[in-house]
Design an enzyme around this catalytic site. Structure first.
Site, PDB file in Angstrom:
ATOM      1  CG  HIS A  19      -1.875   1.170   1.218  1.00  0.00           C
ATOM      2  ND1 HIS A  19      -3.104   1.126   0.589  1.00  0.00           N
ATOM      3  CD2 HIS A  19      -1.770   2.416   1.743  1.00  0.00           C
ATOM      4  CE1 HIS A  19      -3.719   2.284   0.738  1.00  0.00           C
ATOM      5  NE2 HIS A  19      -2.938   3.084   1.437  1.00  0.00           N
ATOM      6  CB  CYS A  20       2.068   3.327  -2.682  1.00  0.00           C
ATOM      7  SG  CYS A  20       3.202   4.703  -2.984  1.00  0.00           S
ATOM      8  N   PRO A  21       1.443   5.114   0.284  1.00  0.00           N
ATOM      9  CG  PRO A  21       2.826   6.005   1.944  1.00  0.00           C
ATOM     10  CD  PRO A  21       2.610   4.774   1.120  1.00  0.00           C
TER      11      PRO A  21
ATOM     12  CG  ASN B 116      -5.206   7.618  -0.495  1.00  0.00           C
ATOM     13  OD1 ASN B 116      -5.091   6.814   0.428  1.00  0.00           O
ATOM     14  ND2 ASN B 116      -6.319   8.313  -0.698  1.00  0.00           N
TER      15      ASN B 116
END
Length: 377
Positions: A144-146, A149
């Site tokens: 999950h890449c912030p 998002n």
């Protein structure tokens, strides 16, 4: 009136967009600093090409919705009730094993149990994981890449790779073309205007992002060549025979094609062209899963799950998808034929030597000649 719990969740979801907003502002400012303030006319065409591809891939990575497992992996209503009423874990596993026999599922937990998601109420396909931030199961989840998002998985992993590539090229191009003006800034060769501050900060920002993006892009290139996700690099997927970090690797070329597709015209464009359905993947496993139905041809059932001989998914895979494993199977059959010839030939040679050394009866010579004819056929 909405409950306080839902309001808290909505507030957290708004906060998740802060990194995306930060990157967007940095990109917008870099465009203003380079095009308006620096304004190197000779480089503007190349700059705009890189800028458009960078923004396009970033947009695709953010707004491509992650793919959920197909409905076949969800528990039927009757099995769901049976699973919930079972108190013993072993009885629940029996229910899951019975359902998993008809699905292309070969990965297990570290304890050897069927992987099941309690929140989504489904059997996890191979390489599928539940994302706590997205609150859903993601096919071939990488991480999950912030900064986008969004979850990077089967649906947008190609877009993510292109985003890293074009953002790295964009930063390197800005750094290289801004270097001479950055040197003039420190040697007092630039006029005392507002532009020189944009030039200085533009060089610092582009060079800093170039270093971090270079390491990240190189790492994901290595993952593509090994056919691993970030999660699988830290924790090898487990099978019936135990963990195997190279189970999904088919060779560098086929691993690349599995992500970028077999049509070269789409490799550099953020257009989905990955092979497969995201639920089943060809493997290089030698040991077959005893819980899966045996194949009459003796082939690896995990390979059949992604080839043309498996009945799942209902729609047949494209020729380009089955081509990933067809070469390996043909090479394996040729090796088996060669081994068979090398096994039988020494027996015939020993009989021929015996016939040459001694006088055999006509019946023995006839048997030897028939064996030679059968071998030729």
């Amino acid at each position: 009136m909405a409950p306080s719990g839902s309001r808290r969740v909505d507030c957290w979801r708004v906060l998740y967009w802060i990194p995306v907003l930060f990157i967007s502002l940095i990109v917008a400012w870099s465009y203003y600093a380079y095009v308006v303030q620096l304004c190197i006319v000779v480089y503007l065409l190349v700059y705009h090409v890189l800028f458009i591809m960078f923004v396009w891939t970033y947009w695709q990575t953010i707004f491509t919705k992650p793919m959920n497992p197909l409905k076949e992996f969800h528990l039927p209503h009757s099995d769901k009730e049976l699973f919930e009423h079972e108190d013993r874990r072993e009885s629940q596993q029996e229910v899951l094993r019975r359902i998993a026999k008809d699905l292309p599922i070969y990965t297990r937990t570290m304890s050897g149990a069927i992987r099941y998601c309690d929140r989504c109420l489904l059997l996890k396909p191979d390489r599928c994981h539940h994302c706590s931030a997205c609150d859903m199961c993601i096919l071939k989840m990488d991480h999950h890449c912030p900064w986008v998002n969004n979850c990077v998985g089967f649906a947008n992993y190609k877009f993510f790779m292109l985003f890293l590539a074009y953002s790295l090229l964009y930063c390197l191009f800005v750094t290289a073309t801004d270097l001479q003006y950055f040197i003039q800034f420190w040697t007092n060769g630039l006029p005392d205007t507002q532009a020189k501050f944009h030039i200085m900060f533009l060089f610092f920002a582009a060079s800093t992002f170039s270093v971090s993006l270079a390491f990240l892009f190189a790492y994901h290139c290595w993952l593509v060549c090994k056919n691993r996700s970030t999660l699988e690099a830290f924790r090898a997927p487990a099978f019936q025979h135990g963990p195997d970090k190279n189970a999904f690797s088919l060779g560098t070329r086929k691993n690349f094609l599995q992500v970028f597709g077999d049509e070269k015209k789409y490799w550099l464009l953020p257009i989905f062209s990955s092979l497969g359905d995201g639920c089943s993947f060809p493997t290089c496993l030698v040991n077959a899963d005893p819980e899966q139905p045996s194949s009459p041809s003796g082939r690896n059932p995990s390979i059949e799950s992604a080839g043309e001989s498996h009945q799942f998914p209902p729609k047949p895979l494209r020729e380009s998808q089955s081509r990933l494993i067809s070469n390996g199977q043909s090479e394996g059959s040729e090796d088996r034929d060669t081994q068979g010839e090398t096994t039988v030939t020494p027996h015939l040679r020993s009989l021929q030597n015996t016939a040459n050394l001694s006088v055999l009866c006509p019946l023995t010579k006839y048997v030897i000649s028939r064996c030679e004819v059968n071998m030729q056929l």
